[in-house]
Motif scaffolding. Sequence first.
Motif, PDB file in Angstrom:
ATOM      1  N   UNK A   1      -5.495   5.490   4.642  1.00 55.69           N
ATOM      2  CA  UNK A   1      -4.476   5.583   3.601  1.00 55.69           C
ATOM      3  C   UNK A   1      -3.167   4.886   3.905  1.00 55.69           C
ATOM      4  N   UNK A   2      -3.101   4.058   4.945  1.00 53.33           N
ATOM      5  CA  UNK A   2      -1.838   3.412   5.311  1.00 53.33           C
ATOM      6  C   UNK A   2      -1.356   2.492   4.193  1.00 53.33           C
ATOM      7  N   UNK A   3      -0.050   2.555   3.901  1.00 56.16           N
ATOM      8  CA  UNK A   3       0.604   1.677   2.934  1.00 56.16           C
ATOM      9  C   UNK A   3       1.999   1.336   3.442  1.00 56.16           C
ATOM     10  N   UNK A   4       2.485   0.158   3.060  1.00 53.36           N
ATOM     11  CA  UNK A   4       3.820  -0.269   3.467  1.00 53.36           C
ATOM     12  C   UNK A   4       4.661  -0.595   2.243  1.00 53.36           C
ATOM     13  N   UNK A   5       5.981  -0.428   2.338  1.00 57.68           N
ATOM     14  CA  UNK A   5       6.851  -0.770   1.213  1.00 57.68           C
ATOM     15  C   UNK A   5       7.054  -2.279   1.093  1.00 57.68           C
ATOM     16  N   UNK A   6       7.321  -2.727  -0.141  1.00 56.55           N
ATOM     17  CA  UNK A   6       7.598  -4.148  -0.368  1.00 56.55           C
ATOM     18  C   UNK A   6       9.060  -4.490  -0.134  1.00 56.55           C
ATOM     19  N   UNK A   7       9.938  -3.502  -0.259  1.00 54.56           N
ATOM     20  CA  UNK A   7      11.371  -3.715  -0.052  1.00 54.56           C
ATOM     21  C   UNK A   7      11.926  -2.564   0.772  1.00 54.56           C
ATOM     22  N   UNK A   8      13.024  -2.785   1.501  1.00 57.27           N
ATOM     23  CA  UNK A   8      13.598  -1.710   2.302  1.00 57.27           C
ATOM     24  C   UNK A   8      13.969  -0.510   1.439  1.00 57.27           C
ATOM     25  N   UNK A   9      13.590   0.675   1.882  1.00 59.93           N
ATOM     26  CA  UNK A   9      13.935   1.898   1.188  1.00 59.93           C
ATOM     27  C   UNK A   9      13.010   2.262   0.051  1.00 59.93           C
ATOM     28  N   UNK A  10      12.115   1.344  -0.326  1.00 60.96           N
ATOM     29  CA  UNK A  10      11.192   1.640  -1.422  1.00 60.96           C
ATOM     30  C   UNK A  10      10.015   2.469  -0.914  1.00 60.96           C
ATOM     31  N   UNK A  11       9.274   3.041  -1.841  1.00 64.66           N
ATOM     32  CA  UNK A  11       8.088   3.788  -1.465  1.00 64.66           C
ATOM     33  C   UNK A  11       6.971   2.862  -1.025  1.00 64.66           C
ATOM     34  N   UNK A  12       6.052   3.347  -0.187  1.00 54.58           N
ATOM     35  CA  UNK A  12       4.947   2.508   0.292  1.00 54.58           C
ATOM     36  C   UNK A  12       3.935   2.243  -0.816  1.00 54.58           C
ATOM     37  N   UNK A  13       3.643   0.964  -1.052  1.00 53.68           N
ATOM     38  CA  UNK A  13       2.730   0.593  -2.139  1.00 53.68           C
ATOM     39  C   UNK A  13       1.669  -0.417  -1.731  1.00 53.68           C
ATOM     40  N   UNK A  14       1.848  -1.113  -0.602  1.00 56.63           N
ATOM     41  CA  UNK A  14       0.943  -2.205  -0.246  1.00 56.63           C
ATOM     42  C   UNK A  14      -0.056  -1.735   0.810  1.00 56.63           C
ATOM     43  N   UNK A  15      -1.314  -1.709   0.434  1.00 57.01           N
ATOM     44  CA  UNK A  15      -2.379  -1.297   1.349  1.00 57.01           C
ATOM     45  C   UNK A  15      -3.016  -2.525   2.000  1.00 57.01           C
ATOM     46  N   UNK A  16      -3.658  -2.341   3.151  1.00 56.20           N
ATOM     47  CA  UNK A  16      -4.458  -3.439   3.699  1.00 56.20           C
ATOM     48  C   UNK A  16      -5.540  -3.852   2.703  1.00 56.20           C
ATOM     49  N   UNK A  17      -5.809  -5.146   2.618  1.00 57.88           N
ATOM     50  CA  UNK A  17      -6.837  -5.637   1.701  1.00 57.88           C
ATOM     51  C   UNK A  17      -7.633  -6.746   2.377  1.00 57.88           C
ATOM     52  N   UNK A  18      -8.877  -6.856   1.969  1.00 57.50           N
ATOM     53  CA  UNK A  18      -9.779  -7.854   2.538  1.00 57.50           C
ATOM     54  C   UNK A  18      -9.528  -9.199   1.872  1.00 57.50           C
TER      55      UNK A  18
END
Length: 509
Positions: free
Chosen positions: A190-207
Amino acid sequence: MSKYNHLLAALIISLTAILISCTSQVATRTPNPNATQTPPAPVSIPSSPSPIFTPPSHPTPATTTLPSLIPALQPTPGAPAFRLLGTVVDITGSLVAVQRNKGTVFTVYTPNGILPSIKPGVTVSVNGTRSNGLVWADQIRVTGGAAWPEPTTPVQPTGKIDHIIFLIQENHSFDNYFGTFPGAAGFPTGVKLPETPGAGPTVSPFHFTAPLNHDIDHSWQTAQASVNGGKMDAFVYAEKSVDTMGYYDGTDIPNYWDYAKRFVLLDNFYSSLMGPSLPNHLYIMSGQSGGIVKNMEEPPQGGFNFPVIAYELERAGVTWKYYDGKADPQQFSLWNPLPGFRAFMDDKQLMTHLVNGTDLYQDLRNGTLPTISWIVPNGEESEHPPADIQLGMWYVTDIVNALMKSPYWNNTALIIAWDDYGGFYDHVPPPRVDTYGYGPRVPAILISRYLDAGKVDHSEYDFTSVLRFIEDHLNIAPLAARDGQSPDIGKSFDLTKSAAPFIISAPIR
């Protein structure tokens, strides 16, 4: 006439059924160009049957039939035509390694067989197509040159390691290549990272579903920002690209996954410095970068003036070579810093050890493999984005095949690693061992008969652990503080084991 009409109709129906059956079988083996991105999930590796496997020997092994459960790789529909003129440097089954003009080694797949006149050393012309990192030959013929002498390497002793080879590729993090490998420390669920500082995590690893057509920033400053004090959550906005979260798996780099399964994958191996290629290659050779944290087109005025292992080997009378994929291996580059050392500038004899990659194949055949070897690619072979990672994988496979077929398999330790994280996400915080490192994890695979085969090794290492292995093996004092405190990667080898070679002599999936 009615009788013959019935027979003709039956024949037509039978032929139609056969054609439909063949078309269906081909369709199931053709990659889907419109495949969608898939979430990261462990990819199972077939435990049986094995792909092409041939025993170690000097003669070219006979090609055997691919097992039905591991179908042959198919060329991409509409692959571009390709013509190659070069020197044959190795033949393994239906694979012919051809080097173009002292540069790139292309792996040529010859499904229609190889004429007896095609041998290492001759010049060949190849007509075919390029896809999946291979040249698919429609025609291959001899145009000149002379075959190399038959192999003369004597039988090598077993029960000890007499040769160490360090093969270094380019710019991938561990998660980028092995984040979904079973049993390894890959992507957290379920790991996700934010696209901008302070934003919620939305970007997951993708193939990745298409080759990456650009580099990703991996400078000292960007690496520091991405790691974000060990939080490992700033890669997307620090790298300024969601592609940092892309990954490959065993469908993209099957040979690497097969080596990882059949030998030892290291999932806790770090780049030595949090940054790009040159400083990490300096750590490989010296245990330090002299404070350099960025790439340089030219060495500093007067050269690098700190100890380098190659000079120490020369002083100790230990044989060594630096095999470089460039046409001019004695030219300074990010991946070959040795010509930039003052010791090399002052001693031209040292420069004679910097040789073209072709020499490796001849040394394996002629019984002249040095005690210590380093191997670096040229740009096309390197896997450095946007280079073709599958071409790089087959370039490495050719080298591994040549080693395994030679008697040197009996007493050689091969380490394969990638020189920095390349801007790709990795989820493990690198330990802080000093001002400069570690940097993010990179893939590393150990290949030798002296391994507990099929193991994922969680021991903590970095590039200087290979340097420490060389130093301890040859009773040479550490060159710097880092290698002096680094764990010796040699402890992951086990002289009581006897892993079988795994020779890849045809495309596999």
